[in-house]
Write a protein that holds these residues in place. Structure first.
Motif, PDB file in Angstrom:
ATOM      1  N   PHE A  46       0.795  -1.226   0.000  1.00  0.00           N
ATOM      2  CA  PHE A  46       0.000   0.000   0.000  1.00  0.00           C
ATOM      3  C   PHE A  46       0.831   1.282   0.000  1.00  0.00           C
ATOM      4  O   PHE A  46       0.542   2.209  -0.739  1.00  0.00           O
ATOM      5  N   LYS A  47       1.848   1.355   0.843  1.00  0.00           N
ATOM      6  CA  LYS A  47       2.608   2.601   0.960  1.00  0.00           C
ATOM      7  C   LYS A  47       3.619   2.770  -0.170  1.00  0.00           C
ATOM      8  O   LYS A  47       3.671   3.813  -0.812  1.00  0.00           O
ATOM      9  N   TYR A  48       4.434   1.728  -0.385  1.00  0.00           N
ATOM     10  CA  TYR A  48       5.498   1.843  -1.382  1.00  0.00           C
ATOM     11  C   TYR A  48       5.067   1.393  -2.772  1.00  0.00           C
ATOM     12  O   TYR A  48       5.823   1.548  -3.728  1.00  0.00           O
ATOM     13  N   MET A  49       3.874   0.812  -2.874  1.00  0.00           N
ATOM     14  CA  MET A  49       3.304   0.358  -4.150  1.00  0.00           C
ATOM     15  C   MET A  49       4.284  -0.536  -4.911  1.00  0.00           C
ATOM     16  O   MET A  49       4.579  -0.313  -6.076  1.00  0.00           O
ATOM     17  N   ARG A  50       4.762  -1.540  -4.217  1.00  0.00           N
ATOM     18  CA  ARG A  50       5.684  -2.524  -4.786  1.00  0.00           C
ATOM     19  C   ARG A  50       4.973  -3.882  -4.838  1.00  0.00           C
ATOM     20  O   ARG A  50       5.183  -4.748  -3.983  1.00  0.00           O
ATOM     21  N   PRO A  51       4.108  -4.091  -5.826  1.00  0.00           N
ATOM     22  CA  PRO A  51       3.323  -5.334  -5.845  1.00  0.00           C
ATOM     23  C   PRO A  51       4.153  -6.596  -6.030  1.00  0.00           C
ATOM     24  O   PRO A  51       3.807  -7.641  -5.485  1.00  0.00           O
ATOM     25  N   VAL A  56       6.119 -11.541  -3.450  1.00  0.00           N
ATOM     26  CA  VAL A  56       7.188 -12.416  -2.952  1.00  0.00           C
ATOM     27  C   VAL A  56       7.057 -12.579  -1.441  1.00  0.00           C
ATOM     28  O   VAL A  56       7.176 -13.692  -0.906  1.00  0.00           O
ATOM     29  N   ASP A  57       6.778 -11.486  -0.746  1.00  0.00           N
ATOM     30  CA  ASP A  57       6.620 -11.520   0.706  1.00  0.00           C
ATOM     31  C   ASP A  57       5.459 -12.417   1.112  1.00  0.00           C
ATOM     32  O   ASP A  57       5.606 -13.252   1.999  1.00  0.00           O
ATOM     33  N   ILE A  58       4.315 -12.274   0.460  1.00  0.00           N
ATOM     34  CA  ILE A  58       3.147 -13.046   0.886  1.00  0.00           C
ATOM     35  C   ILE A  58       3.280 -14.519   0.514  1.00  0.00           C
ATOM     36  O   ILE A  58       2.765 -15.390   1.215  1.00  0.00           O
ATOM     37  N   ILE A  59       4.004 -14.813  -0.563  1.00  0.00           N
ATOM     38  CA  ILE A  59       4.255 -16.219  -0.890  1.00  0.00           C
ATOM     39  C   ILE A  59       5.182 -16.833   0.159  1.00  0.00           C
ATOM     40  O   ILE A  59       4.962 -17.965   0.611  1.00  0.00           O
ATOM     41  N   ALA A  60       6.202 -16.090   0.572  1.00  0.00           N
ATOM     42  CA  ALA A  60       7.080 -16.560   1.646  1.00  0.00           C
ATOM     43  C   ALA A  60       6.294 -16.724   2.948  1.00  0.00           C
ATOM     44  O   ALA A  60       6.472 -17.711   3.671  1.00  0.00           O
ATOM     45  N   LEU A  61       5.424 -15.783   3.227  1.00  0.00           N
ATOM     46  CA  LEU A  61       4.585 -15.844   4.427  1.00  0.00           C
ATOM     47  C   LEU A  61       3.705 -17.089   4.408  1.00  0.00           C
ATOM     48  O   LEU A  61       3.578 -17.788   5.416  1.00  0.00           O
ATOM     49  N   THR A  62       3.127 -17.397   3.271  1.00  0.00           N
ATOM     50  CA  THR A  62       2.272 -18.587   3.156  1.00  0.00           C
ATOM     51  C   THR A  62       3.093 -19.855   3.359  1.00  0.00           C
ATOM     52  O   THR A  62       2.647 -20.785   4.045  1.00  0.00           O
ATOM     53  N   CYS A  97      -3.269 -10.054  -4.215  1.00  0.00           N
ATOM     54  CA  CYS A  97      -1.989  -9.370  -4.379  1.00  0.00           C
ATOM     55  C   CYS A  97      -1.463  -9.534  -5.800  1.00  0.00           C
ATOM     56  O   CYS A  97      -0.907  -8.601  -6.371  1.00  0.00           O
ATOM     57  N   VAL A  98      -1.675 -10.691  -6.381  1.00  0.00           N
ATOM     58  CA  VAL A  98      -1.212 -10.951  -7.748  1.00  0.00           C
ATOM     59  C   VAL A  98      -2.149 -10.320  -8.767  1.00  0.00           C
ATOM     60  O   VAL A  98      -1.707  -9.743  -9.759  1.00  0.00           O
ATOM     61  N   SER A  99      -3.448 -10.387  -8.538  1.00  0.00           N
ATOM     62  CA  SER A  99      -4.410  -9.962  -9.567  1.00  0.00           C
ATOM     63  C   SER A  99      -4.616  -8.453  -9.632  1.00  0.00           C
ATOM     64  O   SER A  99      -4.874  -7.931 -10.712  1.00  0.00           O
ATOM     65  N   ILE A 100      -4.484  -7.740  -8.541  1.00  0.00           N
ATOM     66  CA  ILE A 100      -4.707  -6.290  -8.579  1.00  0.00           C
ATOM     67  C   ILE A 100      -3.688  -5.580  -9.466  1.00  0.00           C
ATOM     68  O   ILE A 100      -4.067  -4.776 -10.307  1.00  0.00           O
TER      69      ILE A 100
END
Length: 110
Positions: A46-51, A56-62, A97-100
Motif C-alpha cells: 500500500f505505501k510503497y506500491m511494490r506489488p 514475494v513476501d506473501i508467498i514466503a509468508l504462506t 496481491c497478484v491480480s490487482i
C-alpha cells in the motif's frame, strides 16, 4: 493465531520428549518470522506500491505459515487446525496481491 501459539507452546515447551520441545521452539521462531513477514507486507503493497515485492513476501509468508502449521500439528493437533483458516486467508490474499497489479497493467495497456 494467538491461541494456536498458546496451545502449541503450552503443550510443547513443558514436554518430556526432547523432539517435541525442539519442534515447539522451532515453531516459535517460525511464528516470529511470519509475524515479521505479515508486518512487512502492508507497507510494501500500500505505501510503497511494490506489488512484486509484496507478492514475494506473501508467498514466503504462506510457505512459512504452512510449515508452521505442520510443525505445530505434531506438537498439538488443534494448534495445527487453528492455523488452517489463516492459510486459507493467505491464499485469498495472495490471489488479490497478484491480480490487482495485473488489472492495473491491463488498464494501462488499453
Amino acid at each position: 493465531m494467538g491461541y494456536a501459539a498458546h496451545r502449541a507452546w503450552t503443550a510443547g515447551a513443558g514436554s518430556i520428549n526432547p523432539r517435541t520441545v525442539e519442534m515447539t521452539k522451532h515453531g516459535a521462531t517460525l511464528y516470529t518470522i511470519q509475524l515479521g513477514l505479515n508486518l512487512i507486507w502492508m507497507p510494501l503493497f500500500f505505501k510503497y506500491m511494490r506489488p512484486v515485492a509484496a507478492t514475494v513476501d506473501i508467498i514466503a509468508l504462506t510457505g512459512v505459515t504452512s510449515y508452521l502449521t505442520y510443525l505445530w500439528s505434531q506438537v498439538d493437533e488443534f494448534a495445527g487446525y487453528f492455523l488452517v483458516p489463516y492459510i486459507g486467508w493467505l491464499g485469498f490474499a495472495t490471489y488479490l496481491c497478484v491480480s490487482i497489479p495485473l488489472v492495473d497493467c491491463v488498464a494501462w495497456l488499453t
